[in-house]
Write an enzyme that holds these catalytic residues in place. Structure first.
Site, PDB file in Angstrom:
ATOM      1  N   TYR A 151       0.854  -1.187   0.000  1.00 19.63           N
ATOM      2  CA  TYR A 151       0.000   0.000   0.000  1.00 19.63           C
ATOM      3  C   TYR A 151       0.892   1.239   0.000  1.00 19.63           C
ATOM      4  CZ  TYR A 151      -3.356   3.537   1.580  1.00 19.63           C
ATOM      5  OH  TYR A 151      -4.137   4.666   1.693  1.00 19.63           O
ATOM      6  N   ASP A 246       9.301   2.849  -0.156  1.00 19.22           N
ATOM      7  CA  ASP A 246       8.272   3.539   0.614  1.00 19.22           C
ATOM      8  C   ASP A 246       8.427   3.120   2.074  1.00 19.22           C
ATOM      9  OD1 ASP A 246       6.053   4.583   1.814  1.00 19.22           O
ATOM     10  OD2 ASP A 246       4.583   3.679   0.457  1.00 19.22           O
ATOM     11  N   LYS A 274       4.007   8.911   8.891  1.00 18.08           N
ATOM     12  CA  LYS A 274       3.731   8.317  10.204  1.00 18.08           C
ATOM     13  C   LYS A 274       4.657   8.836  11.319  1.00 18.08           C
ATOM     14  CE  LYS A 274       0.820   4.769   8.423  1.00 18.08           C
ATOM     15  NZ  LYS A 274       0.916   4.207   7.082  1.00 18.08           N
TER      16      LYS A 274
HETATM   17  C1  PLP Z   1       0.301   4.749   5.722  1.00 20.32           C
HETATM   18  C2  PLP Z   1       1.078   4.529   4.479  1.00 20.32           C
HETATM   19  C3  PLP Z   1       0.988   5.398   3.377  1.00 20.32           C
HETATM   20  C4  PLP Z   1       0.000   6.527   3.332  1.00 20.32           C
HETATM   21  O1  PLP Z   1       0.248   7.473   4.308  1.00 20.32           O
HETATM   22  P1  PLP Z   1      -0.943   8.493   4.730  1.00 20.32           P
HETATM   23  O2  PLP Z   1      -0.284   9.394   5.721  1.00 20.32           O
HETATM   24  O3  PLP Z   1      -2.011   7.638   5.296  1.00 20.32           O
HETATM   25  O4  PLP Z   1      -1.346   9.190   3.498  1.00 20.32           O
HETATM   26  C5  PLP Z   1       1.820   5.180   2.304  1.00 20.32           C
HETATM   27  N1  PLP Z   1       2.703   4.172   2.304  1.00 20.32           N
HETATM   28  C6  PLP Z   1       2.817   3.314   3.329  1.00 20.32           C
HETATM   29  C7  PLP Z   1       3.835   2.234   3.274  1.00 20.32           C
HETATM   30  C8  PLP Z   1       2.002   3.465   4.446  1.00 20.32           C
HETATM   31  O5  PLP Z   1       2.090   2.589   5.443  1.00 20.32           O
END
Ligand code: PLP
Length: 437
Positions: A151, A246, A274
């Site tokens: 994701y 990511d 995060k």
């Molecule tokens: C949570 C998450 C996102 C999205 O971040 P948001 O702050 O919710 O937009 C993207 N990539 C990864 C790996 C994530 O865990």
């Protein structure tokens, strides 16, 4: 559904949820909060302190969701609260540079060997979306490769899932994403070298970047083989494509150097979110000076933000990361997590339950499976989620808050005390007994 305990009262939460449904689609401002995959209606949270949460009905929980990862220091951390409070009286936003941005950048760049320059944004989604644009602008190519089970936020190019076949153009996984966008995203399975080889032989010279989660942790915890990730690094390099790591979850969770150091590779662009904002909305992307020179105003890739580098959020990030940078921080957290997981694994083995706990750093994931490893999304049995539902309900009844979906990982924070951990271990054991009774 039979449990040995009576359900806790959720009267007030249920009432608030009814009201929320009049205001928001599904009653929530982010879908997974709606408790669609578990029993009952969402708990409305009143407050948090250290590792504990209280809901609107006055129920108390030990929190292992930790706001989906950001709260590595738990709730209401003294340093973060004081830093935010001090900033509040100086102003909430200026739309002009502040020293705070320099400070947070310095803290990050002096402790992270994978990036030379950084740009702050306001969410993980925004960070990844910008990183993709940067990769396309830098390589002058359009296609992106992503993995099934990773994701990356909700930008159009990434709301794409695999079609059938080893290497396929994605199908949109959300209404409203143009098919033409999905056609620029190729989706393949994780931990599969053959699929990577086929992608690069079929779309040679068209692929701008391959994007992967540092350690995929949004669809179970799919820990990749080290030699596979190193192969991914090599094949992208050989084909002039960038590798985007990511690290929105793994960044500052597995230390400042994140999963890139865990796998011993150097990605081209890294994204963060995060933890980086200490609980406030901050995201970031970073790369070498050479790649980042393509971002406006230096270069031709446009990216901007009214609230980017927001001073209150920066203050929270500085306070949080200053604590994380202290020697021994991550070692202690990992020790606590390992002990927690090992004690539960031992119990599971004694009882012969079909549960595995996968873990890395201070992340853990309960998988109701007999498989020794799960490395790809299609190795997760959707039917196993029924067992998670039962466990989730039992846990809430025993004062333990896990994320409301069996695909979500749990987190241990620095605020979890030995007593919290022991209480949770006991409750988890009893909840597993209920699942297998
Ligand atoms: C949570 C998450 C996102 C999205 O971040 P948001 O702050 O919710 O937009 C993207 N990539 C990864 C790996 C994530 O865990």
């Amino acid at each position: 559904m039979s449990t040995t305990t009576k359900d806790i009262s959720r009267e007030k939460s249920a009432e608030l949820f009814e009201k929320a449904k009049q205001y928001f689609p599904g009653g929530v401002n982010s879908p997974v909060r709606a408790f669609k995959s578990v029993y009952g209606t969402p708990l409305f949270i009143e407050r948090g302190d250290k590792a504990h949460l209280w809901d609107a009905d006055g129920n108390e929980f030990i929190d292992f969701c930790c706001s989906w990862g950001p709260l590595i220091l738990g709730h209401n951390n003294d340093n973060i609260r004081e830093a935010v409070t001090a900033q509040l009286s100086k102003g909430l936003s200026f739309g002009a540079p502040t020293q705070l941005e320099n400070k947070l950048a310095e803290l990050i760049l002096s402790n992270n060997k994978h990036i030379e320059k950084i740009r702050f944004v306001s969410s993980g989604t925004e960070a990844v979306m910008s990183a993709i644009r940067l990769a396309r602008g830098y390589t002058k190519r359009d296609k992106i490769v992503k993995f099934e089970g990773c994701y990356h936020g909700h930008s159009d190019s990434l709301l794409v899932k695999a079609g059938s076949g080893l290497v396929t153009f994605g199908e949109t996984s959300s209404a409203g994403v143009p098919q033409a966008f999905a056609a620029e995203t190729i989706v393949i399975a994780l931990n599969d070298r053959e699929a990577l080889q086929e992608v690069f032989s079929t779309y040679k010279d068209e692929i701008a970047a391959v994007i992967i989660e540092g350690i995929p942790a949004n669809n179970g915890l799919l820990i990749q083989d080290k030699d596979y990730v190193q192969y991914l690094r090599q094949i992208t390099k050989d084909n002039g494509a960038l590798l985007i790591f990511d690290e929105v979850i793994t960044g500052f969770r597995l230390g400042f150097n994140g999963a890139a150091t865990y796998y011993d590779i150097q990605p081209d662009i890294l994204t963060y979110g995060k933890i980086i904002g200490g609980g406030m909305p901050v995201g970031a992307y970073g790369a070498s000076n050479e790649i980042m020179a393509h971002i406006s105003p230096d270069g031709g890739v446009y990216q901007a933000g009214t609230l980017s580098g927001n001073p209150v959020a920066m203050a929270a990030g500085i306070a949080a990361l200053s604590i994380l940078a202290q020697p021994g921080f991550y070692e202690r957290l990992e020790e606590v997590t390992t002990a927690f997981v090992n004690e539960l694994r031992q119990y599971i083995q004694e009882k012969g339950y079909g549960v595995k706990i996968f873990t890395v750093g201070s992340i853990f994931w309960f998988a109701f499976t007999d498989q020794e490893h799960i490395k790809r999304a299609d190795e997760i049995d959707p039917a196993s989620m029924e067992k998670y539902k039962v466990m989730h309900r039992a846990l809430l009844n025993k004062g333990i808050y896990f994320g409301p979906s069996g695909y979500e990982v749990g987190f241990i924070s620095h605020a979890h005390t030995a007593e919290d951990i022991n209480t949770a271990i006991k409750a988890i054991k009893e909840s597993l007994d209920i699942v297998y009774q």
